[in-house]
Each structure stands twice: as C-alpha cells, then as structure tokens.
Design a protein around this motif. Structure first.
Motif, mmCIF file in Angstrom:
data_model
loop_
_atom_site.group_PDB
_atom_site.id
_atom_site.type_symbol
_atom_site.label_atom_id
_atom_site.label_comp_id
_atom_site.label_asym_id
_atom_site.label_seq_id
_atom_site.Cartn_x
_atom_site.Cartn_y
_atom_site.Cartn_z
ATOM 1 N N GLY A 434 0.827 -1.198 0.000
ATOM 2 C CA GLY A 434 0.000 0.000 0.000
ATOM 3 C C GLY A 434 0.859 1.244 0.000
ATOM 4 O O GLY A 434 2.070 1.195 0.220
ATOM 5 N N SER A 435 0.245 2.380 -0.246
ATOM 6 C CA SER A 435 0.982 3.642 -0.304
ATOM 7 C C SER A 435 1.149 4.247 1.084
ATOM 8 O O SER A 435 0.385 3.947 2.012
ATOM 9 N N TYR A 436 2.178 5.097 1.224
ATOM 10 C CA TYR A 436 2.450 5.828 2.461
ATOM 11 C C TYR A 436 2.542 4.886 3.659
ATOM 12 O O TYR A 436 1.802 4.994 4.640
ATOM 13 N N THR A 437 3.447 3.928 3.561
ATOM 14 C CA THR A 437 3.690 2.998 4.657
ATOM 15 C C THR A 437 5.169 2.995 5.002
ATOM 16 O O THR A 437 6.013 3.285 4.157
ATOM 17 N N ASP A 438 5.468 2.669 6.241
ATOM 18 C CA ASP A 438 6.847 2.561 6.712
ATOM 19 C C ASP A 438 7.017 1.211 7.396
ATOM 20 O O ASP A 438 6.746 1.068 8.588
ATOM 21 N N PRO A 439 7.454 0.190 6.651
ATOM 22 C CA PRO A 439 7.576 -1.150 7.237
ATOM 23 C C PRO A 439 8.562 -1.241 8.390
ATOM 24 O O PRO A 439 8.520 -2.210 9.150
ATOM 25 N N ARG A 440 9.432 -0.250 8.575
ATOM 26 C CA ARG A 440 10.453 -0.313 9.618
ATOM 27 C C ARG A 440 9.947 0.165 10.975
ATOM 28 O O ARG A 440 10.674 0.102 11.965
ATOM 29 N N GLY A 441 8.724 0.631 11.035
ATOM 30 C CA GLY A 441 8.209 1.145 12.301
ATOM 31 C C GLY A 441 7.485 0.079 13.105
ATOM 32 O O GLY A 441 7.209 -1.021 12.606
ATOM 33 N N PRO A 442 7.150 0.386 14.356
ATOM 34 C CA PRO A 442 6.321 -0.530 15.148
ATOM 35 C C PRO A 442 4.962 -0.708 14.477
ATOM 36 O O PRO A 442 4.490 0.172 13.757
ATOM 37 N N ASP A 443 4.326 -1.836 14.697
ATOM 38 C CA ASP A 443 3.104 -2.220 13.996
ATOM 39 C C ASP A 443 1.905 -1.443 14.538
ATOM 40 O O ASP A 443 1.261 -1.841 15.510
ATOM 41 N N ALA A 444 1.588 -0.328 13.883
ATOM 42 C CA ALA A 444 0.487 0.515 14.351
ATOM 43 C C ALA A 444 -0.844 -0.219 14.285
ATOM 44 O O ALA A 444 -1.701 -0.045 15.158
ATOM 45 N N SER A 445 -1.048 -1.031 13.252
ATOM 46 C CA SER A 445 -2.327 -1.739 13.119
ATOM 47 C C SER A 445 -2.558 -2.667 14.298
ATOM 48 O O SER A 445 -3.634 -2.665 14.922
ATOM 49 N N ARG A 446 -1.572 -3.472 14.624
ATOM 50 C CA ARG A 446 -1.735 -4.435 15.710
ATOM 51 C C ARG A 446 -1.860 -3.726 17.066
ATOM 52 O O ARG A 446 -2.652 -4.140 17.927
ATOM 53 N N GLU A 447 -1.094 -2.667 17.256
ATOM 54 C CA GLU A 447 -1.158 -1.948 18.534
ATOM 55 C C GLU A 447 -2.483 -1.218 18.691
ATOM 56 O O GLU A 447 -3.054 -1.174 19.792
ATOM 57 N N MET A 448 -2.988 -0.628 17.596
ATOM 58 C CA MET A 448 -4.295 0.024 17.684
ATOM 59 C C MET A 448 -5.378 -0.991 18.007
ATOM 60 O O MET A 448 -6.257 -0.733 18.846
ATOM 61 N N LEU A 449 -5.331 -2.151 17.356
ATOM 62 C CA LEU A 449 -6.344 -3.159 17.612
ATOM 63 C C LEU A 449 -6.294 -3.626 19.066
ATOM 64 O O LEU A 449 -7.336 -3.784 19.722
ATOM 65 N N ARG A 450 -5.094 -3.861 19.582
ATOM 66 C CA ARG A 450 -4.960 -4.234 20.999
ATOM 67 C C ARG A 450 -5.616 -3.194 21.898
ATOM 68 O O ARG A 450 -6.373 -3.534 22.821
ATOM 69 N N PHE A 451 -5.329 -1.934 21.630
ATOM 70 C CA PHE A 451 -5.879 -0.848 22.439
ATOM 71 C C PHE A 451 -7.402 -0.817 22.324
ATOM 72 O O PHE A 451 -8.115 -0.709 23.330
ATOM 73 N N PHE A 452 -7.906 -0.916 21.103
ATOM 74 C CA PHE A 452 -9.348 -0.839 20.897
ATOM 75 C C PHE A 452 -10.075 -1.939 21.646
ATOM 76 O O PHE A 452 -11.058 -1.690 22.357
ATOM 77 N N LEU A 453 -9.603 -3.179 21.496
ATOM 78 C CA LEU A 453 -10.326 -4.303 22.089
ATOM 79 C C LEU A 453 -10.295 -4.276 23.613
ATOM 80 O O LEU A 453 -11.105 -4.956 24.262
ATOM 81 N N SER A 454 -9.387 -3.489 24.174
ATOM 82 C CA SER A 454 -9.378 -3.341 25.639
ATOM 83 C C SER A 454 -10.298 -2.226 26.107
ATOM 84 O O SER A 454 -10.399 -1.959 27.314
ATOM 85 N N HIS A 455 -10.979 -1.579 25.161
ATOM 86 C CA HIS A 455 -11.853 -0.443 25.511
ATOM 87 C C HIS A 455 -13.242 -0.594 24.887
ATOM 88 O O HIS A 455 -13.612 0.141 23.973
ATOM 89 N N PRO A 456 -14.036 -1.538 25.361
ATOM 90 C CA PRO A 456 -15.432 -1.545 24.943
ATOM 91 C C PRO A 456 -16.175 -0.368 25.571
ATOM 92 O O PRO A 456 -15.747 0.180 26.579
ATOM 93 N N MET A 457 -17.269 0.012 24.933
ATOM 94 C CA MET A 457 -18.077 1.099 25.480
ATOM 95 C C MET A 457 -18.695 0.665 26.810
ATOM 96 O O MET A 457 -19.268 -0.416 26.919
ATOM 97 N N VAL A 458 -18.558 1.511 27.804
ATOM 98 C CA VAL A 458 -19.162 1.244 29.114
ATOM 99 C C VAL A 458 -20.373 2.155 29.260
ATOM 100 O O VAL A 458 -20.230 3.379 29.277
ATOM 101 N N PRO A 459 -21.584 1.612 29.307
ATOM 102 C CA PRO A 459 -22.775 2.451 29.418
ATOM 103 C C PRO A 459 -22.703 3.397 30.619
ATOM 104 O O PRO A 459 -22.327 2.986 31.717
ATOM 105 N N GLY A 460 -23.004 4.656 30.350
ATOM 106 C CA GLY A 460 -23.025 5.640 31.423
ATOM 107 C C GLY A 460 -21.671 6.142 31.847
ATOM 108 O O GLY A 460 -21.583 6.926 32.805
ATOM 109 N N ALA A 461 -20.590 5.721 31.163
ATOM 110 C CA ALA A 461 -19.253 6.168 31.548
ATOM 111 C C ALA A 461 -19.078 7.640 31.235
ATOM 112 O O ALA A 461 -19.598 8.151 30.239
ATOM 113 N N ALA A 462 -18.314 8.353 32.069
ATOM 114 C CA ALA A 462 -18.093 9.783 31.853
ATOM 115 C C ALA A 462 -17.083 9.978 30.747
ATOM 116 O O ALA A 462 -16.229 9.142 30.521
#
Length: 462
Positions: A434-462
């Motif tokens: 794909g365009s505009y990629t840097d294979p030498r960096g840390p894996d942003a896709s995998r790290e973002m997914l890890r972060f996301f899956l640890s943060h489900p929506m909590v009803p009523g959370a501030a």
C-alpha cells in the motif's frame, strides 16, 4: 514559454504518474503556449443573489507528501488561478520536492531537469514545432516516474497502486457498498472475515489518507489480515474527487467538523448502516485514520462519543485544528494554535479513549499535532488523576520508538501515544503493498487493535 507555476507543474507530474498522458500532454501544451488559468473570481457581494465562489481545496501532494494548494486543472475547472503563494510557502520550497526541486516558479537543477524534462524529456526531441513528440512524451513520463520514485523517505514504500487488489481468504468477503443521506453519499468497502458468523463482532472504521483508496489503505495497513485473526469487521469509507481533488477528508472545513452535518454525518451514517445490516457489537465500534483520515477520526470521536468506543489517530491533527486555508497550513507546519477544543459534542460527553501514532521526522504534519491530540483528550475531567508512564523500545532492524501511556487507577491505558523516531509521514509498520507505509516502524495496526479491544463502550461512563 512563460515560467510554469509550481502548482501547474505539480499537476503535470500528478497526471503523468497516474498514467494520464493525454491530459498531461494537453496541459503542457497550454503552458508552452503561455496560456494561464483564469484569474480568481471575486466573491459575490452580499445579497447579490450570485452563487458564492467555491472554497479552495487544501491537499497533501500525492508524490511528495507535502501540503499544496489545489491542482491547476482543478482550479481552472472552477474558474480560479492556482494558489501559488500557498504552494511556495509550504509545498514547494524546502518541503516539496527534496533537493531544490521547484524554486521560484520554474524547474531548478536537481528537480526534474536531467532525466525528468531535460535530456530526452522535453529537450532533444521532446518539443517538436511547439507540441510534444510521442517519443519525447514517453521519455518525459519515464523520467517523471523515476524522479517520483526517488522522493519517498528512506524505509518507506514509494506508493502502492491506488486500486490495489486485496487477496481474500476462502469464505471472506470484501463488499462494495453505498450510503446516502441528506448530507450526500459515499461508497465504502466492508471486509467480513471468513471466520465471522452470526455472533456480534467488533467493527473498525478506517479513514484513508489523501490520494488513497479503500483497497490501497487495506493493503497498506494489513487490517484485513488482523480481522481474520481476531474476527472483526472493517469498513473503509471512500472520499470522492468531487469533494476533494486529492480525495482528502476535509478536516479543515468548519462544515465537516460538526455532528450531524457534512462528512461526519456521512461517516457516522455508514457506521450505523453497518450496525443495522450486520451482526456488530455496538459496544465495540472504533474509528481510526491516517493523515487527513486521522484528523477526521479525531473529529468523529469528538462529534459522536456515544457511537465510537475509542479512536486511533495516525499522523493526524486534533479536532478543530483549522478553520480555513491559512490555519490549515499553519497547523500542518507547526501544530494547531493554542486553545484548540473539540467543535462538537456536549460538554458532558464521555471521554473517548485514544491511541496516537506520529513520527518525529514527519515533514507533512508536524509531530506536535500528535501531542495536541493527546492533550485535547486529556483535558476532559475524566482524565484527572491519570498516571503517566513512559517506555522506549526498538524494532529489530527498524525504528526506535517512545510510548507514553496515561493509566487509570486499575493500570489500564486510557490514552496512549507512540512517537516513532526517524520515521516520516507514513503508516508505521505497514506493508509496501500500500501507499504511504513505513515497514520499519512498530506495527500501528496491531497496537491500535490491541488498544481498541481493551476499551469496549461502558454504558453511562463519563
């Protein structure tokens, strides 16, 4: 021959790189004859009944990654002259073509001369009786492509094809869909992994950067492969050339920074359409993006905190970073101005967890913007009392990085910031497919997914 402006020659370059040689030829012939685009139309007087002048388009140059004004052809079609002043200040000199590419409105030594235009491109058979010989045009095209291929920063893919085909595992689907509403319409791609059945799955909405397409972005981020591993759906809304000449999301436009209007309404509409039509867990819906798409993701988190459980901003800008062309260029060059606050969302809206990636050698979007995305999120009252932890690491054979986490009382990172040392304006750890990629960096896709899956929506959370 009159000296061509940087914006005009940038458009020739863009057309040639895209393989649109007849259009590049026609534009060059007009420039050689000394023809120029019409002068800008004056804004219609208030109350005159005349149609207002269309807004200027702010883009990122697809070949250099530098901020530019709209291409000359698009400007001419709209009855405007190219915005040379904006290009000279931010897109050409110093930040445009490296090595003194464009200077003073002409081709300089080290730009496209010596392989791009001279030496077979335009000189020596390229110009014939005021026109362009086929052989000269072909040589010029080859020279342009060779020059453009050398412009990508070290360690980055020079750019995958905009319509790159994404191979599908057996049983997986990559659907082409459409959404329409009063705000307009957009197409989008939806990846459904082979392992997905009827159980409600997470959904990730991915917003591409300038000049990219859903297929290109999917290939570069490898997010579909992660969807197969973890069983989530991925949506890729597509920006149109009619909305922005370089297919950038219009993060700098006030009409596209608010809830229930403009592009935020379209992206939210796509998200809700998928929630309605497919088994998706509404507590696990996320949005992320690159560059202009990263800025748009920040806007979506501010505008729809009840829809997106967390956001990811890669090489982007904070919500409300710009309101017009001068402030957009300023924000990209040096960071948003002081006092940047979300433009949408109620004051009591929940704090949306955010993960940010930025590289410290990004010359397209200043890395200070990454700091400001985090600072904007941390200004929420719910961020009071978060503990900050910093760690450093190194990708084997690649870039070093720093990771800053803002931890709650349970030790969970509510905000997370990655600074890639030595990287540029590209998706960290991405694929050269794909365009505009840097294979030498840390894996942003995998790290973002890890972060996301640890943060489900909590009803009523501030």
């Amino acid at each position: 021959m009159n000296a061509a402006s940087p914006a005009e020659m940038a458009e020739v370059t863009r057309l040639t790189r895209a393989g649109r040689l007849p259009e590049a030829t026609a534009l060059l012939q007009r420039l050689l004859r000394g023809e120029v685009a019409p002068r800008p139309r004056e804004a219609a007087p208030r109350g005159s009944g005349a149609a207002p002048r269309a807004p200027r388009i702010i883009d990122v140059d697809p070949d250099t990654g530098a901020a530019t004004a709209e291409p000359a052809a698009a400007a001419a079609a709209a009855g405007r002259a190219p915005a040379d002043a904006g290009v000279a200040g931010a897109g050409s000199a110093g930040a445009g073509f490296p090595g003194a590419g464009w200077a003073g409105g002409r081709l300089a030594n080290g730009g496209l001369a010596g392989g791009g235009m001279a030496g077979g491109g335009m000189a020596g058979g390229g110009l014939a009786n005021g026109g362009l010989a086929d052989a000269g045009l072909a040589q010029m095209a080859r020279g342009l492509r060779e020059r453009l291929g050398s412009l990508a920063p070290a360690g980055m893919a020079a750019g995958g094809p905009a319509g790159a085909a994404v191979p599908l595992p057996e049983g997986a689907r990559f659907l082409s869909l459409n959404f329409g509403s009063e705000a307009g319409s957009r197409t989008y791609k939806l990846y459904i992994p082979a392992a997905h059945r009827d159980a409600a799955a997470p959904l990730l909405v991915m917003l591409h950067g300038c000049t990219q397409s859903p297929d290109d972005f999917a290939a570069g981020t490898r997010m579909n492969a992660l969807a197969e591993e973890h069983g989530f759906l991925v949506a890729y809304p597509a920006q149109t050339a009619s909305a922005n000449a370089q297919r950038c999301w219009n993060w700098f436009s006030p009409g596209d920074q608010r809830r229930d209007g403009g592009e935020p309404a379209l992206i939210a509409g796509i998200t809700r359409q998928i929630l309605r039509d497919h088994p998706v867990d509404p507590a696990r819906v996320y949005v992320a993006g690159l560059s202009a798409g990263g800025a748009a993701a920040a806007i979506m988190g501010a505008a729809y905190p009840e829809l997106y459980a967390a956001v990811g901003v890669h090489s982007g800008l904070p919500c409300g970073a710009a309101r017009d062309m001068p402030s957009a260029f300023a924000a990209m060059r040096q960071g948003a101005g002081p006092g940047v606050e979300p433009r949408a969302g109620a004051a009591a809206a929940r704090m949306v967890p955010a993960i940010v990636f930025h590289a410290d050698r990004d010359t397209t979007v200043h890395p200070r913007n990454g700091d400001q995305v985090i600072a904007q999120a941390a200004a929420h009252p719910a961020a009071d009392g978060l503990r900050v932890a910093v760690e450093r690491g190194q990708v084997p054979g690649g870039h070093a990085f720093s990771r800053t986490r803002h931890l709650d009382a349970a030790g969970r990172a509510v905000l997370e910031q990655w600074l890639v040392h030595g990287g540029g304006h590209a998706w960290s750890g991405g694929s050269p497919a794909g365009s505009y990629t840097d294979p030498r960096g840390p894996d942003a896709s995998r790290e973002m997914l890890r972060f996301f899956l640890s943060h489900p929506m909590v009803p009523g959370a501030a």
